[in-house]
Design an enzyme around this catalytic site. Sequence first.
Site, mmCIF file in Angstrom:
data_model
loop_
_atom_site.group_PDB
_atom_site.id
_atom_site.type_symbol
_atom_site.label_atom_id
_atom_site.label_comp_id
_atom_site.label_asym_id
_atom_site.label_seq_id
_atom_site.Cartn_x
_atom_site.Cartn_y
_atom_site.Cartn_z
ATOM 1 N N HIS A 110 -40.465 -21.135 -21.462
ATOM 2 C CA HIS A 110 -39.034 -21.074 -21.164
ATOM 3 C C HIS A 110 -38.226 -21.440 -22.413
ATOM 4 C CE1 HIS A 110 -40.621 -21.485 -17.040
ATOM 5 N NE2 HIS A 110 -39.610 -20.696 -16.746
ATOM 6 N N ASP A 182 -42.678 -11.655 -17.476
ATOM 7 C CA ASP A 182 -41.961 -12.835 -17.030
ATOM 8 C C ASP A 182 -40.496 -12.670 -17.439
ATOM 9 O OD1 ASP A 182 -41.537 -15.350 -15.917
ATOM 10 O OD2 ASP A 182 -43.156 -16.309 -17.019
#
Length: 188
Positions: A110, A182
């Site tokens: 992230h 993702d």
Amino acid sequence: GPVARLGPPFTVFPGNRVIGKAGARDAAAEFGMVTARELKDVGINLNFAPVLDVVPEGMPASVMEDRIFGHSPALVAELGRTVIENLQAGGVAATAKHFPGIGRTTLDSHVDLPFLHTGRSALDADDLVPFREAVTCGVAAVMLSHIVYTDIDSKWPAGLSAAIAKDILRDSMGFRGVSITDDLDMGA
């Protein structure tokens, strides 16, 4: 679990760690069935679950530790298959993630782009076991990770790597469903 996008009035489950610690196939089935029913009731037909990552036993600081079913590839495969079958029987497509496995990752994709020096033999022995089971049971989608697996493709992360997305997922494992990356807003 720790990454649940829909809170109450949706059923809030304790997450994969609790299901995995109990080795509870019944809890995995209930999670799949209830989630499918509630998602379908509001018109959602795809769930970005289950997480099929395996963290090797004794590995410190994996970013996935709180999101996995467990350390055993066989247990993750069994519980993952149970969730997939129950979601899909309830009319919601399941997504096996994060291919080819990010349990060995210590950097959070992230925020950063992790590089893993994990060869194909290690992936075959551990990380890919749950994904093979997911493909065998007909999972609708597979989510590719934002990790560079340097021993397989030193240039591209999994979601952009032909060596991973095509050679391993499609050609070697025979997956013919939807493959996605993702989140594209992640730091990686």
